[in-house]
Design an enzyme around this catalytic site. Structure first.
Site, PDB file in Angstrom:
ATOM      1  N   LEU A  15       0.863  -1.183   0.000  1.00 39.49           N
ATOM      2  CA  LEU A  15       0.000   0.000   0.000  1.00 39.49           C
ATOM      3  C   LEU A  15       0.898   1.230   0.000  1.00 39.49           C
ATOM      4  CD1 LEU A  15      -2.993  -0.912   2.332  1.00 39.49           C
ATOM      5  CD2 LEU A  15      -2.799  -1.088  -0.157  1.00 39.49           C
ATOM      6  N   HIS A  16       1.355   1.595  -1.184  1.00 40.51           N
ATOM      7  CA  HIS A  16       2.323   2.683  -1.335  1.00 40.51           C
ATOM      8  C   HIS A  16       1.790   4.009  -0.779  1.00 40.51           C
ATOM      9  CE1 HIS A  16       4.512   0.110  -4.194  1.00 40.51           C
ATOM     10  NE2 HIS A  16       3.371  -0.069  -4.829  1.00 40.51           N
TER      11      HIS A  16
END
Length: 312
Positions: free
Chosen positions: A240-241
């Site tokens: 989950l950048h």
């Protein structure tokens, strides 16, 4: 008082999670969300941004459309990662939340001019085209930005769209170079830290079990999004950048990094879009960014779960 932010985004499943995290957090006052072309073209990213805002129930937050192409290059998109809509994984209704008539770059400029200097943070989680265009159009706003907290770049993890470049920087390296050189305080979430922010099946199922619509939406997006990274990297889940930017604003102690110099390669034959991060401080160049490398993964995912659980 809540921290004032503008989110600049190209949703993207992980962008959507970042937006939900921000809208669920009373410590942040989201002044507006500005779409940019990136993961998919602008015609989709602005719709996706409105869908996510509507999903959250926070329809008081306005959505604007910014630039539909990089400053000087052809647009590169990432449907191979995010699907043809950019938000594949769950069907969301056509949004009723209107797109604001004002140009998104004009909104950034006007907001920075009308709020007290040093009180508005920019949070770009897509290509930096809108931010660079705003700085070009109105150089007077540069010194008014409190900080820029962005997702982009890599050093130890090298590239995810080319062998040397991370996607957000690669799409518009000229814009990135101008923003990194502008003198605004920068906080950078590169792949080096975001690839440690990996979902796992227990967390995804916990999100799916949340009451309301937002938790199950996140689970649906993750189910789709993770197939790319598990195949490419052999990881157990999806990174989950983009939520890392919002999480840093909420609790910077979750992250560790260094103040270093970061330059953007715009002329390389094989390295265009590379973030040349002087991690070992060998260049003698003045540091211009807090470049993050490590994250307390469990605390990060607990935060995302607990905040999104507050949404309808």
């Amino acid at each position: 008082m809540a921290q004032k932010i503008i989110i600049d985004t190209d949703p993207g499943q992980d962008d959507a999670v970042a937006i939900l995290l921000a809208l669920a957090s009373p410590e942040l006052q989201v002044l507006g969300i500005v779409a940019v072309a990136g993961n998919v073209p602008l015609a989709l990213t602005e719709v996706n941004a409105r869908k996510v805002v509507e999903l959250s129930g926070r329809t008081d937050v306005p959505v604007f459309a910014g630039r539909d192409r990089p400053l000087s290059r052809d647009l590169v998109t990432a449907e191979h990662v995010h699907g043809k809509t950019g938000l594949d994984g769950i069907e969301l209704p056509v949004p009723t939340l209107p797109l604001q008539a004002q140009d998104g770059v004009d909104f950034i400029v006007e907001t920075l001019r009308t709020h007290d200097a040093g009180t508005v943070t920019l949070v770009p989680i897509g290509p930096l085209t809108n931010i660079a265009e705003a700085f070009r159009r109105a150089p007077d706003i540069i010194g008014r930005v409190q900080q820029i907290v962005l997702m982009g770049g890599a050093y130890f993890e090298v590239g995810n769209i080319t062998p040397a470049a991370e996607f957000n920087i690669y799409v518009d390296p000229e814009a990135a170079a101008e923003v990194f050189a502008a003198g605004v305080p920068l906080v950078v979430m590169p792949l080096d830290v975001t690839h440690k922010a990996l979902t796992d099946r227990a967390w995804v199922e916990a999100m799916r079990a949340l009451p309301g619509r937002c938790g199950p939406a996140v689970a649906g997006w993750t189910d789709f999004f993770e197939r790319f990274d598990t195949a490419k990297y052999g990881s157990l889940g999806a990174p989950l950048h983009d939520p890392c930017t919002i999480a840093w604003l909420l609790d910077p102690d979750l992250f560790q990094g260094r103040h270093i110099n970061v330059e953007i390669e715009i002329e390389g034959r094989w390295t265009t879009g590379m973030t040349v991060a002087d991690w070992w401080r060998v260049s003698g160049r003045t540091p211009n960014a807090l470049f993050l490398k490590d994250v307390d993964r469990d605390a990060l995912f607990d935060m995302i779960h607990d905040r999104i659980a507050r949404l309808p």
